[in-house]
Design an enzyme around this catalytic site. Structure first.
Site, PDB file in Angstrom:
ATOM      1  N   ARG A 131       0.818  -1.228   0.000  1.00 45.10           N
ATOM      2  CA  ARG A 131       0.000   0.000   0.000  1.00 45.10           C
ATOM      3  C   ARG A 131       0.845   1.268   0.000  1.00 45.10           C
ATOM      4  O   ARG A 131       0.385   2.323   0.424  1.00 45.10           O
ATOM      5  CB  ARG A 131      -0.986   0.006   1.178  1.00 45.10           C
ATOM      6  N   LYS A 162       3.933  11.479 -11.070  1.00 41.52           N
ATOM      7  CA  LYS A 162       3.154  10.590 -11.923  1.00 41.52           C
ATOM      8  C   LYS A 162       3.914   9.287 -12.125  1.00 41.52           C
ATOM      9  O   LYS A 162       5.086   9.295 -12.517  1.00 41.52           O
ATOM     10  CB  LYS A 162       2.893  11.228 -13.286  1.00 41.52           C
ATOM     11  N   GLU A 170      11.779  17.877 -24.800  1.00 40.23           N
ATOM     12  CA  GLU A 170      11.074  18.293 -23.586  1.00 40.23           C
ATOM     13  C   GLU A 170      11.605  19.634 -23.075  1.00 40.23           C
ATOM     14  O   GLU A 170      10.847  20.428 -22.514  1.00 40.23           O
ATOM     15  CB  GLU A 170      11.193  17.222 -22.507  1.00 40.23           C
ATOM     16  N   LYS A 175       8.748  23.051 -14.897  1.00 38.78           N
ATOM     17  CA  LYS A 175       7.804  22.012 -14.509  1.00 38.78           C
ATOM     18  C   LYS A 175       7.430  22.116 -13.040  1.00 38.78           C
ATOM     19  O   LYS A 175       6.259  21.903 -12.673  1.00 38.78           O
ATOM     20  CB  LYS A 175       8.368  20.623 -14.813  1.00 38.78           C
ATOM     21  N   GLU A 189      -3.274  17.902 -11.891  1.00 36.65           N
ATOM     22  CA  GLU A 189      -3.681  18.077 -13.285  1.00 36.65           C
ATOM     23  C   GLU A 189      -5.175  18.365 -13.415  1.00 36.65           C
ATOM     24  O   GLU A 189      -5.892  17.752 -14.195  1.00 36.65           O
ATOM     25  CB  GLU A 189      -3.300  16.845 -14.120  1.00 36.65           C
ATOM     26  N   ARG A 193      -1.655  22.347 -14.907  1.00 39.20           N
ATOM     27  CA  ARG A 193      -0.667  21.298 -15.168  1.00 39.20           C
ATOM     28  C   ARG A 193      -0.874  20.641 -16.530  1.00 39.20           C
ATOM     29  O   ARG A 193       0.060  20.078 -17.098  1.00 39.20           O
ATOM     30  CB  ARG A 193      -0.702  20.245 -14.055  1.00 39.20           C
ATOM     31  N   ASN A 251       1.105  18.776 -21.156  1.00 43.48           N
ATOM     32  CA  ASN A 251       0.725  17.821 -22.191  1.00 43.48           C
ATOM     33  C   ASN A 251       0.950  18.364 -23.591  1.00 43.48           C
ATOM     34  O   ASN A 251       0.641  17.675 -24.573  1.00 43.48           O
ATOM     35  CB  ASN A 251      -0.746  17.431 -22.033  1.00 43.48           C
ATOM     36  N   HIS A 262       1.896  16.156 -26.530  1.00 44.61           N
ATOM     37  CA  HIS A 262       1.785  14.762 -26.115  1.00 44.61           C
ATOM     38  C   HIS A 262       0.529  14.058 -26.635  1.00 44.61           C
ATOM     39  O   HIS A 262       0.526  12.836 -26.751  1.00 44.61           O
ATOM     40  CB  HIS A 262       1.825  14.668 -24.587  1.00 44.61           C
ATOM     41  N   HIS A 322       1.956  11.027 -28.274  1.00 38.59           N
ATOM     42  CA  HIS A 322       1.733   9.681 -27.753  1.00 38.59           C
ATOM     43  C   HIS A 322       1.131   8.769 -28.824  1.00 38.59           C
ATOM     44  O   HIS A 322       1.489   7.586 -28.917  1.00 38.59           O
ATOM     45  CB  HIS A 322       0.801   9.725 -26.537  1.00 38.59           C
ATOM     46  N   HIS A 329      10.227   8.760 -27.589  1.00 38.29           N
ATOM     47  CA  HIS A 329       9.235   9.626 -26.973  1.00 38.29           C
ATOM     48  C   HIS A 329       9.494  11.095 -27.311  1.00 38.29           C
ATOM     49  O   HIS A 329       8.572  11.827 -27.716  1.00 38.29           O
ATOM     50  CB  HIS A 329       9.225   9.437 -25.457  1.00 38.29           C
TER      51      HIS A 329
END
Length: 533
Positions: free
Chosen positions: A305, A327, A369, A404, A414, A418, A422, A425, A429, A441
């Site tokens: 957990r 993330k 990036e 960032k 997000e 935030r 993206n 992306h 993606h 990427h």
């Protein structure tokens, strides 16, 4: 470099050392010391009284003693691998480091950041101080203030010029200057996601990894997660640093590449944690690029957990983007990052020296990036990324990280701002997925940024020529700027249809308006513009 390190703010009178130092210490959640105040507290005398009774030489002796006392309060480094000294921010007097022995002591304990400002700015600040406090608090400037200040600056010009880390505090407000200090130092503290954590950019950080964990009270047994490529380069050095600090560590090596960012690899990590004796109080360490960080972080989030973890990124892309923000996740056959969790690390330690081993194509991929962060919020950063290989890589890392972190702090989960991260992306993606990850990427994000800038122009939102401006910068870096001719647009649109940013049957885009400004939440359902690209 040891971790954490003491920050010393230095510079001429009026440069803002105390004001900025308090704000910096508050942002980093570190203790703050004003050396002049420490001298007065220890002696029971004011600075002018010390000068009157003992002269400048007597004051310098008291100054050196006060510094020793403050550093003693911060602790020391155990040469046998014991606890590391605590960090702190110390505002030094404007002439403290003119004494060679004091300068040597200071530079052995941390980083000196010189604050500067124009003569007029310094004079204005000092006059404002005098109007509020008529007593000549700075004895070396008593009398004709403009003449005394000018003479002092002339005498110390060569001395101040000898410090390479410097910031002009006169062009910023105090809070802005405190933030710019963090950017210069590569020291940040992210507080917006519950448990605050440090982000550090440190050349040679791999060597002090164990020291950094000890200083933050992190515990073992440790599981060091890496991939087959990184393991041959850095796993042994990382394990040695951890063992030297007294940790028990087990290295878990997974296959390299996005194709293995899946539930099967997560199962492998969970079983590895069991074999390594990982407990609720243990720590998982991710040593690698974005795939390793995402998988190790998600495995840590879901094992027992949730156990703590540390991210030691080894690629440019992961340093400036994937390692930050908490993330974590894995891919499913239908798309990227469809399973995951927010699970912030206890520490992100970025060592730019590790980038020397990156193949040129991987370094280029990471530069996409960096460009993205410039487009989002830092036009000056965007202007600095026009050549490859970059000559100022450590600075680019610090500045891209800063973009960032500011966005994460404003919107940790997000729900708004935030989503700007993206940019590039949504298309990127999909391109990456349709290529079966043959396109890296960062390369996919570069393609996506240009495509989404053209979408913004198509919608009449972006300034004219924005896609060309972004595309020219990416092209100079050797990055692709167009969807491959043979790639079916139908498949790209289909892949975007399962994007996690979809809501109410419509995709939501982050679109650039100009360099330094992005708008989020733009819903799009017509993809004829993509067919034309």
């Amino acid at each position: 470099m040891s971790l954490p390190a003491v920050i010393f703010l230095y510079g001429p009178p009026g440069s803002g050392k105390t004001t900025i130092g308090r704000l910096l210490a508050d942002s980093l959640e570190l203790p703050f010391y004003d050396l002049d105040a420490e001298i007065e507290a220890a002696s029971g005398l004011t600075i002018p009284q010390i000068f009157d009774a003992e002269g400048e030489s007597g004051f310098r002796q008291r100054e050196a003693a006060a510094l020793q006392a403050v550093l003693g309060n911060l602790g020391g480094v155990d040469a046998e691998g014991g606890e590391e000294a605590e960090s702190g921010v110390i505002a030094l007097g404007g002439g403290a480091l003119t004494v060679p022995a004091v300068r040597q002591l200071v530079e052995s304990r941390g980083q000196v950041l010189l604050l500067t400002a124009s003569f007029d700015t310094l004079l204005g600040r000092l006059n404002a101080t005098l109007s509020a406090q008529p007593e000549p608090y700075r004895p070396l400037l008593a009398g004709n203030l403009p003449a005394r200040l000018s003479g002092l600056l002339d005498r110390r010009a060569e001395h101040y010029a000898s410090f390479s880390l410097r910031l002009d505090s006169g062009v910023f407000t105090a809070p802005e200057a405190a933030w710019q200090c963090q950017v210069q130092l590569g020291m940040y503290r992210v507080k917006a996601m519950g448990q605050a954590y440090d982000v550090r950019v440190v050349a040679g950080g791999l060597r002090v990894l164990g020291q950094a964990l000890r200083a933050r009270g992190l515990r073992g047994p440790l599981a060091l997660v890496t991939d087959e490529h990184v393991a041959t380069l850095y796993a042994q050095a990382a394990a040695a640093s951890l063992q030297a600090a007294g940790f028990q560590v087990q290295t878990l090596t997974i296959p390299a590449g996005e194709a293995h960012k899946n539930p099967a690899t997560l199962q492998r990590l969970w079983e590895g944690f069991l074999a390594a004796g990982v407990e609720r109080g243990s720590t998982v360490i991710a040593l690698g690029g974005g795939v390793v960080g995402d998988l190790a972080g998600f495995a840590a989030a879901t094992f027992l957990r949730g156990v703590r973890w540390v991210n030691l990124p080894t690629t440019l892309l992961s340093m400036v983007d994937a390692s930050l923000g908490g993330k974590t996740g894995a891919d499913l056959p239908k798309g990227k990052n469809l399973i995951g969790a927010f699970h912030p690390p206890a520490l992100v330690l970025a060592d730019p020296q590790l980038l020397a081993s990156l193949p040129p194509d991987e370094l280029r991929s990471g530069m996409a990036e960096v460009v993205k962060h410039g487009v989002i919020a830092d036009p000056d950063l965007f202007a600095q990324v026009g050549q490859f290989p970059p000559q100022n890589l450590a600075e680019l890392v610090r500045r891209a990280i800063a973009v960032k972190i500011q966005i994460i702090e404003a919107d940790p989960y997000e729900r708004g701002r935030r989503a700007a991260l993206n940019l590039g992306h949504t298309v990127g993606h999909a391109v990456e997925h349709v290529s079966n990850y043959a396109i890296r990427h960062g390369e996919a994000v570069a393609i996506g940024m240009v495509a989404e800038a053209r979408l913004a122009e198509h919608l009449g939102m972006a300034e004219a020529g924005l896609s060309e401006t972004i595309g020219e910068t990416l092209a100079r870096l050797g990055l692709p700027t167009a969807i491959p001719a043979g790639m079916e647009r139908r498949l790209i649109i289909q892949a975007m249809g399962v994007d996690k940013k979809k809501a109410g049957g419509r995709l939501r885009f982050a679109l650039p308006l100009r360099i330094g400004e992005v708008v989020t939440g733009v819903e799009v359902s017509d993809f004829s513009w993509l067919e034309a690209l």
